[in-house]
Design an enzyme around this catalytic site. Structure first.
Site, PDB file in Angstrom:
ATOM      1  N   CYS A   1      30.421  50.571  56.667  1.00 32.45           N
ATOM      2  CA  CYS A   1      30.250  51.985  57.046  1.00 32.45           C
ATOM      3  C   CYS A   1      31.579  52.601  57.470  1.00 32.45           C
ATOM      4  O   CYS A   1      31.871  53.764  57.155  1.00 32.45           O
ATOM      5  CB  CYS A   1      29.251  52.112  58.201  1.00 32.45           C
ATOM      6  SG  CYS A   1      27.609  51.532  57.795  1.00 32.45           S
TER       7      CYS A   1
HETATM    8  C1  BEZ Z   1      28.261  47.318  57.280  1.00 32.35           C
HETATM    9  O1  BEZ Z   1      28.475  48.525  57.326  1.00 32.35           O
HETATM   10  O2  BEZ Z   1      29.153  46.516  57.045  1.00 32.35           O
HETATM   11  C2  BEZ Z   1      26.881  46.779  57.504  1.00 32.35           C
HETATM   12  C3  BEZ Z   1      25.946  47.524  58.204  1.00 32.35           C
HETATM   13  C4  BEZ Z   1      24.687  47.005  58.421  1.00 32.35           C
HETATM   14  C5  BEZ Z   1      24.355  45.753  57.933  1.00 32.35           C
HETATM   15  C6  BEZ Z   1      25.299  45.032  57.191  1.00 32.35           C
HETATM   16  C7  BEZ Z   1      26.565  45.551  56.973  1.00 32.35           C
END
Ligand code: BEZ
Length: 211
Positions: A45
Site C-alpha cells: 500500500c
Molecule cells: C501490503 O500492503 O503489503 C499488504 C496489506 C495487507 C495484507 C498484505 C499485504
C-alpha cells in the site's frame, strides 16, 4: 450489493486527509478514481500511494480526481503519510478516506470475507462525470496495481465515450482503433474515411483527433 458497470456510483460523505467530502459534490464535472487499500502501514500500500501521488499530473491532465480509501482512522493516515513520502519521494497529494466504520467499504463491496473479514481488497472504480461506473478492478492484498495501465484504460474510456470506436488489446494513446460494431459500413465511409476492414467485423481506423 456489488457495484457493477453502468451503475450509478453510490454517494457518501467521509472524512479524508483533505477534510470531509461529499463524494458526488467533490467529483462534480470530473472523472474519478476511487481505490481501496487493505491497511495503513503496510508495504505494498505504501508503494501504491506514493506511485499514484507521482502520477497526479497525469490524472489532472485527463480531468480525473483520485481518492484513496483505507479502513484505518484519520490519525493513522496522517502518521503514515510521512512514511509514504520517505519511501517513495512523493507526498500524498490527493485525499485518503478514513473509513473505520467500513461504511464506504461496504457500500462499494470492498470487503471480500473469504479473503479477509476486516481489510478491504484492492478495489478500483473509474467513474465518469455523470457518476456512472465505467471500470471495476479487484486485486488481492499481495499484488500492487499498475497505475500506468489505469491511465491507459482511462484514455480508452475517454476516447470511446466521445467516438463510436473501441480499442484493441494493448492499445496506447495515438494508435489505431476499431470502429464500433453498431456503425454500418455506409456510415463508417463518411465518419472514418479510408478505414481498413481486416474482417467484416474488424474495421481499423486511425485514432480520431480530439476536436
Ligand atoms: C501490503 O500492503 O503489503 C499488504 C496489506 C495487507 C495484507 C498484505 C499485504
Amino acid at each position: 450489493m456489488a457495484v457493477r458497470l453502468g451503475d450509478e456510483a453510490p454517494n457518501f460523505e467521509a472524512d479524508t486527509t483533505e477534510g470531509r467530502i461529499n463524494f458526488h459534490e467533490w467529483k462534480k464535472g470530473s472523472w474519478a478514481v476511487l481505490f481501496s487499500h487493505p491497511k495503513d502501514f503496510t508495504p505494498v500500500c505504501t508503494t501504491e500511494l506514493g506511485t499514484v501521488a507521482g502520477l497526479k499530473g497525469e490524472f489532472d491532465k485527463r480531468n480525473v480526481k483520485v481518492v484513496g480509501l483505507s479502513v484505518d482512522p484519520l490519525g493513522s493516515h496522517e502518521k503514515w503519510s510521512g512514511d509514504i513520502k520517505d519511501v517513495t519521494g512523493h507526498a500524498l497529494n490527493f485525499p485518503l478516506i478514513a473509513d473505520p466504520d467500513k461504511s464506504v467499504a461496504n457500500l462499494y463491496d470492498m470487503i471480500h470475507p473469504n479473503a479477509s473479514d476486516t481489510a478491504t481488497v484492492r478495489s478500483v472504480f473509474v467513474i465518469a462525470p455523470d457518476n456512472k461506473i465505467k471500470l471495476t478492478l479487484t486485486y488481492p492484498a499481495s499484488t500492487g496495481r499498475n497505475f500506468v495501465e489505469l491511465l491507459r484504460v482511462i484514455d480508452s474510456l475517454q476516447l470511446t465515450s466521445k467516438y463510436s470506436v473501441a480499442t484493441p488489446a494493448d492499445w496506447k494513446q495515438g494508435e489505431d482503433v476499431i470502429i464500433a460494431l453498431n456503425v454500418s459500413d455506409e456510415d463508417a465511409k463518411t465518419r472514418f474515411p479510408g478505414f481498413v476492414a481486416k474482417k467484416p467485423y474488424l474495421r481499423v481506423t486511425p485514432q480520431p483527433k480530439a476536436s
